[in-house]
Design an enzyme around this catalytic site. Structure first.
Site, PDB file in Angstrom:
ATOM      1  N   HIS A 180      63.376  30.275  61.948  1.00 49.36           N
ATOM      2  CA  HIS A 180      63.333  30.492  63.387  1.00 49.36           C
ATOM      3  C   HIS A 180      64.193  31.656  63.851  1.00 49.36           C
ATOM      4  CE1 HIS A 180      60.973  26.931  63.595  1.00 49.36           C
ATOM      5  NE2 HIS A 180      60.929  26.952  64.906  1.00 49.36           N
ATOM      6  N   LYS A 227      45.826  23.752  65.788  1.00 42.82           N
ATOM      7  CA  LYS A 227      45.273  24.259  64.527  1.00 42.82           C
ATOM      8  C   LYS A 227      45.785  23.429  63.346  1.00 42.82           C
ATOM      9  CE  LYS A 227      44.319  28.612  62.238  1.00 42.82           C
ATOM     10  NZ  LYS A 227      44.253  30.061  62.414  1.00 42.82           N
ATOM     11  N   ASP A 228      47.077  23.064  63.392  1.00 42.54           N
ATOM     12  CA  ASP A 228      47.631  22.231  62.320  1.00 42.54           C
ATOM     13  C   ASP A 228      46.974  20.863  62.311  1.00 42.54           C
ATOM     14  OD1 ASP A 228      49.339  24.072  61.199  1.00 42.54           O
ATOM     15  OD2 ASP A 228      51.009  23.587  62.527  1.00 42.54           O
ATOM     16  N   SER A 238      58.167  33.390  62.551  1.00 39.56           N
ATOM     17  CA  SER A 238      57.188  33.362  61.462  1.00 39.56           C
ATOM     18  C   SER A 238      56.689  34.763  61.146  1.00 39.56           C
ATOM     19  CB  SER A 238      55.993  32.491  61.857  1.00 39.56           C
ATOM     20  OG  SER A 238      56.422  31.193  62.163  1.00 39.56           O
ATOM     21  N   GLU A 251      52.630  16.127  33.938  1.00 38.79           N
ATOM     22  CA  GLU A 251      51.621  16.153  34.979  1.00 38.79           C
ATOM     23  C   GLU A 251      51.146  17.588  35.205  1.00 38.79           C
ATOM     24  OE1 GLU A 251      50.599  13.025  35.318  1.00 38.79           O
ATOM     25  OE2 GLU A 251      51.028  12.771  37.434  1.00 38.79           O
TER      26      GLU A 251
END
Lengths: 434, 304
Positions: free
Chosen positions: A219, A247-248, A223, A291
């Site tokens: 922040h 959008k998220d 971004s 894995e």
């Protein structure tokens, strides 16, 4: 900190005002993920993956805490308690399958999140600390996932623990004591199970703490975005809420759908059949594989087969750790002033070769250590290190980049980014009724 | 400086990995890889259609009961089923009284303590008991089986790749060793050739001896193939008893998520496009201009 045009927090009613005056938590949230955080208007779907990783961690913590209520970290009882969860605990099968596949999804979205950062140069100044904190999270995730995989105390749990802690045994002089200290004995046993359970419960909360730092550091500059051009004016941004929350929301829906398909219809697809056999120190599985999310690193570990000053095993261990640690230096290795791969044609080609290389490493990492897989893993390992340590330093000094747009809004106006909000959006207010 | 160090470190890794690669290539070129016997003769499980395959799959209760009968009459003399309780049989269609009778008449008694003397003893099973093991312990199991340990069958279909098909293939896969099988890979004393088994020679003698080994109450013809399918289905159930809940819940969850995702997509488009519409509406459609026009109309006394 934020941009000067960030919307200041205004309490909507008496209660939030009362609360905010005493504890400015609503203000903090509003500024962090609300209308008070101006975000570049041109973020594409790849910018959804940070939120998705946070969601995956939440799923893991919630399912994990409930699983821990039924799990017993005690020798053979560990395996039985997991089967009890699968059979007798109401919806226990769902919790366990969601937790096991949730780990896979956590890594999947985190890897995509990292590739996003690699392609768009998100690691470059002024976001080096965001990048490095992210790598710390990745390392913590790997430790957590590894220890979690040991808990069911199946064959792969036991032998995986033995192989991975055995890596520390390759360190000269202190290796063996370190390995015994980690295991609490000479081989994985009761002390190992207990401490792994304790740490497996602790580390997710440490991850959550580092995520707070990761977001905090993010922040400060704000971004990044697909053009890599920094925000210059209010024209370039829109508020995080409602635009990116909406959008998220869609991203979360798609993520949950894929997650549900895997969890409900192929819950053991990514797992290994041997882990449904209780741990047996006297019987070694034919192929010990971790894995899938460790396969690329496992391939690098096994690529070093010849003693060269140091023993081959030690080379493998060094290379495996170096493969991640070198990423901490990436902001200073790649000194190109242009961030985004969109404007670095040569870099872009190498980036896609790297992605292909990682897929190849992942594939051979899951295969038994025999030819031709070993040779392929060696070739792919060579490219991995060459990409970051040889190609990038040279490339960033010599490459010719494409002209950058003057600003984010200019690039949006020219229609370079179809997903972006339109450029002329100043002074956003609730939409007028028509 | 960082770039120089990076370059040198990178060169180091590339040289060492390249050295390994060079050695590997030379070894690969000079010593032709011999295909291992297992690699040559091992077979992947046959393809079998089970009712529980696929996203809408369900167990066939009749088949599970037949499979249970096979387990009881054939497998249970050597194999344990420790994760399953008698009460679980109610899930495959037996009623309470039947389950009570099954547990009470089970051929092996449950380990217990003599209530009078406190000595180790056995008692009749109850629905709450898990299936008792046929052997007292691993040593006894090995002693009775030529030093081989019959594995617990509760999870066998999940502990093997392509489990139900594997069990079926293994049970129907016994045959005479092929003529070209190298001598040192031929089944030794007490071993049996089975190409579906990982190392080709398995200690378990062929458990299914032919058609009609069991007699099914529901009239199904007990061919060897049918019996193998039934026991495989039963063992799929013992390994994954909540499969039907999973498939049912999955359908509901996926449908809900599809709906929610479409909604969230529309919400996303709505939020972003309202913003876009607002921008396009300049001139007469601009809300501010419309407000001005309305005000002018009101002032002029025009009734809309």
């Amino acid at each position: 900190m934020s941009f000067p045009w960030a919307e200041p927090y205004q309490p909507k009613n008496g209660l939030t005002r009362w609360f905010d005056e005493r504890l400015p938590l609503p203000r903090l949230v509003y500024g962090a993920i609300g209308g008070g955080y101006p975000v570049p208007r041109n973020l594409n779907y790849f910018w959804n993956f940070g939120v998705l990783a946070g969601l995956a961690l939440t799923v893991q913590i919630v399912t994990g805490i409930i699983l821990a209520m039924h799990y017993v970290p005690y020798g053979d009882a560990a395996f039985l308690s997991v089967e009890r969860i699968m059979r007798d605990v109401p919806q226990g099968w769902l919790l366990r399958y969601a937790h096991a596949n949730g780990a896979s999804f956590f890594f999947m979205v985190t890897y995509i999140h990292i590739f996003r950062g690699l392609y768009y140069g998100s690691y470059k100044a002024p976001r080096e600390l965001v990048w490095m904190l992210g790598l710390v999270i990745l390392l913590l995730m790997m430790a957590t996932a590894f220890m979690g995989y040991v808990l069911p105390w199946g064959q792969m749990s036991f032998w995986g623990a033995k192989v991975i802690t055995g890596l520390f045994g390759a360190i000269p002089f202190v290796g063996e004591p370190v390995q015994q200290w980690l295991l609490g004995g000479f081989a994985p046993d009761q002390p190992t199970l207990n401490r792994f359970f304790s740490l497996h419960y602790l580390l997710p909360f440490v991850i959550a703490g580092v995520i707070v730092l990761h977001i905090w550091a993010l922040h400060i500059p704000g971004s990044s975005n697909p053009t890599g051009v920094e925000v210059k004016s209010a024209q370039d941004t829109i508020p995080f809420h409602p635009f990116y929350t909406a959008k998220d929301g869609f991203g979360v829906g798609v993520f949950m759908l894929l997650f549900a398909l895997l969890t409900f219809y192929a819950p053991n697809y990514l797992g290994h059949a041997d882990n449904y056999i209780p741990a047996n120190p006297l019987s070694t599985p034919a192929h010990i594989v971790p894995e899938w999310y460790f396969w690329p690193f496992y391939a690098i570990l096994r690529a070093f087969t010849v003693d060269f000053i140091l023993p081959a095993k030690l080379w493998g261990v060094i290379a495996m750790f170096a493969a991640i640690l070198l990423l901490f230096f990436l902001p200073w290795i790649d000194r190109s002033p242009v961030r985004s791969g969109n404007y670095r044609p040569r870099f872009r080609q190498f980036f896609w070769i790297l992605i292909l290389d990682l897929l190849v490493l992942g594939y051979v990492g899951g295969q038994p250590a025999e030819e031709p897989f070993v040779m392929i893993s060696q070739l792919a390992t060579i490219y991995y290190f060459a990409h970051f340590l040889i190609i990038l330093p040279i490339l960033s000094a010599v490459e010719r980049t494409l002209p950058l747009p003057n600003s984010i809004s200019e690039s949006v106006l020219h229609g370079e980014d179809k997903e972006a909000a339109p450029a002329d959006l100043s002074g956003l207010r609730p939409a007028a009724a028509e | 400086m960082v770039r120089l160090i990076a370059f040198l470190v990178g060169l180091g890794f590339v040289v060492v990995a390249g050295w390994s690669l060079g050695n590997g290539v030379v070894a690969y070129a000079t010593q032709p890889q011999e295909e291992s016997v297992e690699h040559r003769f091992h077979l992947s499980p046959k393809h079998v259609d089970f009712s529980f395959n696929g996203p809408f799959g369900k167990y066939d209760r009749q088949q599970l009961q037949r499979g249970f009968q096979v387990f009881k009459e054939v497998c249970a003399s050597c194999h344990s089923l420790s994760l399953v309780a008698f009460r679980n049989l109610e899930e495959i269609g037996y009623n309470e009284a039947e389950v009570k009778a099954i547990s009470n008449q089970w051929q092996i008694e449950v380990p217990s303590v003599d209530p009078k003397t406190g000595e180790a003893s056995t008692r009749k099973g109850t629905p709450a008991d898990h299936f008792p093991s046929p052997y007292l312990n691993e040593v006894a199991a090995r002693a009775a089986n030529n030093n081989a340990l019959p594995p617990d069958l509760s999870l066998i279909t999940k502990a093997r790749h392509d489990g139900p098909a594997y069990v079926y293939s293994l049970l129907t896969g016994y045959r005479n060793p092929p003529a070209d099988l190298p001598a040192d890979s031929r089944p030794g004393e007490g071993l049996h050739y089975n190409p579906y088994f990982a190392n080709l020679n398995i200690a378990m003698p062929p458990p299914l001896t032919g058609d009609g080994q069991v007699t099914y109450a529901d009239g199904t013809k007990p061919t060897q193939d049918q019996v193998a399918k039934d026991i495989s289905a039963f063992l799929a159930w013992t390994a994954e008893p909540r499969l039907e809940n999973r498939h049912r819940a999955g359908l509901a969850v996926v449908l809900f998520l599809l709906f929610a995702t479409v909604l969230s997509y529309l919400a996303y488009q709505n939020v972003w496009h309202t913003a876009k519409r607002k921008v396009r509406h300049t001139g007469p459609l601009d809300p501010e201009n419309m407000a001005k026009r309305d005000a002018a109309n009101r002032e002029a006394g025009v009734n809309l």
